[in-house]
Scaffold this motif. Structure first.
Motif, mmCIF file in Angstrom:
data_model
loop_
_atom_site.group_PDB
_atom_site.id
_atom_site.type_symbol
_atom_site.label_atom_id
_atom_site.label_comp_id
_atom_site.label_asym_id
_atom_site.label_seq_id
_atom_site.Cartn_x
_atom_site.Cartn_y
_atom_site.Cartn_z
ATOM 1 N N ALA A 1 -24.360 -12.885 34.418
ATOM 2 C CA ALA A 1 -22.857 -12.526 34.407
ATOM 3 C C ALA A 1 -22.151 -13.107 33.160
ATOM 4 C CB ALA A 1 -22.357 -13.761 35.460
ATOM 5 N N SER A 2 -21.133 -12.361 33.112
ATOM 6 C CA SER A 2 -20.286 -12.319 31.766
ATOM 7 C C SER A 2 -18.848 -12.344 31.941
ATOM 8 C CB SER A 2 -20.652 -11.210 30.749
ATOM 9 O OG SER A 2 -20.364 -10.067 31.255
ATOM 10 N N GLY A 3 -17.876 -12.719 31.274
ATOM 11 C CA GLY A 3 -16.740 -12.969 31.108
ATOM 12 C C GLY A 3 -16.245 -14.433 31.417
ATOM 13 N N SER A 4 -15.691 -14.480 32.624
ATOM 14 C CA SER A 4 -15.142 -15.849 32.953
ATOM 15 C C SER A 4 -16.293 -16.455 33.726
ATOM 16 C CB SER A 4 -13.647 -15.627 33.794
ATOM 17 O OG SER A 4 -12.751 -15.111 33.097
ATOM 18 N N SER A 5 -17.503 -16.767 33.460
ATOM 19 C CA SER A 5 -18.750 -17.007 34.110
ATOM 20 C C SER A 5 -18.541 -18.566 34.339
ATOM 21 C CB SER A 5 -20.097 -16.543 33.427
ATOM 22 O OG SER A 5 -20.005 -17.247 32.020
ATOM 23 N N CYS A 6 -17.750 -19.243 33.455
ATOM 24 C CA CYS A 6 -17.785 -20.614 33.688
ATOM 25 C C CYS A 6 -17.035 -21.108 35.157
ATOM 26 C CB CYS A 6 -17.110 -21.135 32.496
ATOM 27 S SG CYS A 6 -15.228 -20.889 31.997
ATOM 28 N N ARG A 7 -16.480 -20.215 35.517
ATOM 29 C CA ARG A 7 -15.813 -20.356 36.936
ATOM 30 C C ARG A 7 -16.582 -20.334 37.954
ATOM 31 N NH1 ARG A 7 -10.635 -17.145 37.467
ATOM 32 N NH2 ARG A 7 -10.100 -18.853 38.957
ATOM 33 N N ILE A 8 -17.550 -19.500 37.883
ATOM 34 C CA ILE A 8 -18.594 -19.194 39.001
ATOM 35 C C ILE A 8 -19.259 -20.472 39.911
ATOM 36 C CG2 ILE A 8 -20.781 -18.215 39.685
ATOM 37 C CD1 ILE A 8 -20.245 -16.269 37.464
ATOM 38 N N SER A 9 -18.964 -20.142 40.901
ATOM 39 C CA SER A 9 -19.613 -21.750 41.773
ATOM 40 C C SER A 9 -20.820 -20.988 42.578
ATOM 41 C CB SER A 9 -18.689 -21.843 42.977
ATOM 42 O OG SER A 9 -18.145 -20.694 43.687
ATOM 43 N N THR A 10 -20.921 -20.252 43.434
ATOM 44 C CA THR A 10 -22.003 -19.681 44.148
ATOM 45 C C THR A 10 -22.349 -18.144 43.407
ATOM 46 O OG1 THR A 10 -21.684 -21.027 46.209
ATOM 47 C CG2 THR A 10 -22.848 -19.141 46.569
ATOM 48 N N MET A 11 -23.514 -18.296 43.415
ATOM 49 C CA MET A 11 -23.941 -16.835 43.125
ATOM 50 C C MET A 11 -25.141 -16.284 44.076
ATOM 51 S SD MET A 11 -24.562 -16.656 39.014
ATOM 52 C CE MET A 11 -24.567 -14.990 38.939
ATOM 53 N N GLY A 12 -25.296 -15.209 44.293
ATOM 54 C CA GLY A 12 -26.460 -14.728 45.470
ATOM 55 C C GLY A 12 -26.596 -13.078 45.417
ATOM 56 N N TRP A 13 -27.450 -12.763 46.428
ATOM 57 C CA TRP A 13 -27.975 -11.428 46.628
ATOM 58 C C TRP A 13 -27.717 -10.892 47.903
ATOM 59 C CZ3 TRP A 13 -29.484 -8.582 42.379
ATOM 60 C CH2 TRP A 13 -30.054 -9.243 41.176
ATOM 61 N N PHE A 14 -27.066 -9.824 48.032
ATOM 62 C CA PHE A 14 -26.985 -9.083 49.213
ATOM 63 C C PHE A 14 -27.537 -7.950 49.130
ATOM 64 C CE2 PHE A 14 -23.153 -11.384 51.435
ATOM 65 C CZ PHE A 14 -23.019 -12.210 50.569
ATOM 66 N N ARG A 15 -27.729 -7.203 50.254
ATOM 67 C CA ARG A 15 -28.611 -6.013 50.518
ATOM 68 C C ARG A 15 -27.708 -5.151 51.438
ATOM 69 N NH1 ARG A 15 -34.578 -7.590 52.620
ATOM 70 N NH2 ARG A 15 -34.017 -7.890 54.728
ATOM 71 N N GLN A 16 -27.947 -3.724 51.019
ATOM 72 C CA GLN A 16 -27.703 -3.003 52.131
ATOM 73 C C GLN A 16 -28.523 -1.628 52.295
ATOM 74 O OE1 GLN A 16 -23.467 -1.157 51.323
ATOM 75 N NE2 GLN A 16 -23.266 -0.524 53.482
ATOM 76 N N ALA A 17 -28.929 -1.427 53.397
ATOM 77 C CA ALA A 17 -30.240 -0.532 53.960
ATOM 78 C C ALA A 17 -29.251 0.766 54.290
ATOM 79 C CB ALA A 17 -30.956 -0.816 54.776
ATOM 80 N N PRO A 18 -29.875 1.865 54.062
ATOM 81 C CA PRO A 18 -29.054 3.104 54.616
ATOM 82 C C PRO A 18 -28.685 3.073 55.999
ATOM 83 C CG PRO A 18 -31.142 3.775 53.330
ATOM 84 C CD PRO A 18 -31.237 2.346 53.677
ATOM 85 N N GLY A 19 -27.523 3.220 56.407
ATOM 86 C CA GLY A 19 -26.814 3.271 57.719
ATOM 87 C C GLY A 19 -26.672 1.783 58.242
ATOM 88 N N LYS A 20 -26.804 0.861 57.375
ATOM 89 C CA LYS A 20 -26.528 -0.552 57.813
ATOM 90 C C LYS A 20 -25.585 -1.194 57.063
ATOM 91 C CE LYS A 20 -31.218 -1.216 59.736
ATOM 92 N NZ LYS A 20 -32.533 -2.078 59.715
ATOM 93 N N GLN A 21 -24.872 -2.503 57.563
ATOM 94 C CA GLN A 21 -24.072 -3.126 57.098
ATOM 95 C C GLN A 21 -24.682 -3.953 55.823
ATOM 96 O OE1 GLN A 21 -21.923 -5.421 59.749
ATOM 97 N NE2 GLN A 21 -20.385 -3.953 60.078
ATOM 98 N N ARG A 22 -23.966 -4.363 54.775
ATOM 99 C CA ARG A 22 -24.528 -5.233 53.620
ATOM 100 C C ARG A 22 -24.527 -6.675 54.340
ATOM 101 N NH1 ARG A 22 -21.227 -4.933 47.961
ATOM 102 N NH2 ARG A 22 -21.566 -2.821 48.358
ATOM 103 N N GLU A 23 -25.671 -7.292 53.900
ATOM 104 C CA GLU A 23 -26.013 -8.426 54.543
ATOM 105 C C GLU A 23 -26.524 -9.405 53.437
ATOM 106 O OE1 GLU A 23 -29.462 -8.294 56.975
ATOM 107 O OE2 GLU A 23 -30.845 -7.457 55.399
ATOM 108 N N LEU A 24 -26.299 -10.804 53.568
ATOM 109 C CA LEU A 24 -26.565 -11.740 52.550
ATOM 110 C C LEU A 24 -28.207 -11.969 52.740
ATOM 111 C CD1 LEU A 24 -25.885 -14.287 50.738
ATOM 112 C CD2 LEU A 24 -26.065 -15.613 53.070
#
Length: 115
Positions: A24-47
């Motif tokens: 992360a860059s920019g106002s990164s000092c304000r970040i609380s939670t970071m995470g990864w999501f994924r989206q497979a073809p034809g599916k919704q984005r999921e945590l």
């Protein structure tokens, strides 16, 4: 504003491992939670996994025991170590960063697991 840049995706055989990184860059000092999501073809984005600034972790049931999320606050970077990959893990993986009232997203990195 926060900018997120992901790296580490690619093609891997089933049973293999990959490590994703997101800086992360920019106002990164304000970040609380970071995470990864994924989206497979034809599916919704999921945590997939998330980690707070204090180190508390949360995982999707489907990746528990296989994926590990970690964070280097000094480098404003979050990592996702993915082991024992299967075809069901094939997806575009997106980095997410939360600041008060706003979610930021990376452009995504493709992970393809071949069987």
């Amino acid at each position: 504003q926060v900018q997120l840049v992901e790296s580490g995706g690619g093609l891997v055989q089933a049973g293999g491992s990959l490590r994703l990184s997101c800086t992360a860059s920019g106002s990164s000092c304000r970040i609380s939670t970071m995470g990864w999501f994924r989206q497979a073809p034809g599916k919704q984005r999921e945590l997939v996994a998330a980690i707070t600034s204090g180190g508390s972790r949360n995982y999707a049931d489907s990746v528990k025991g296989r994926f590990t999320i970690s964070r280097d606050n000094a480098k404003n970077t979050v990592y996702l170590q993915m082991n024992s990959l299967g075809s069901e893990d094939t997806a575009v993986y997106y980095c997410n960063a939360q600041v008060p009232m706003i979610n930021y997203w990376g452009k995504g990195t493709l992970v393809t697991v071949s069987s």
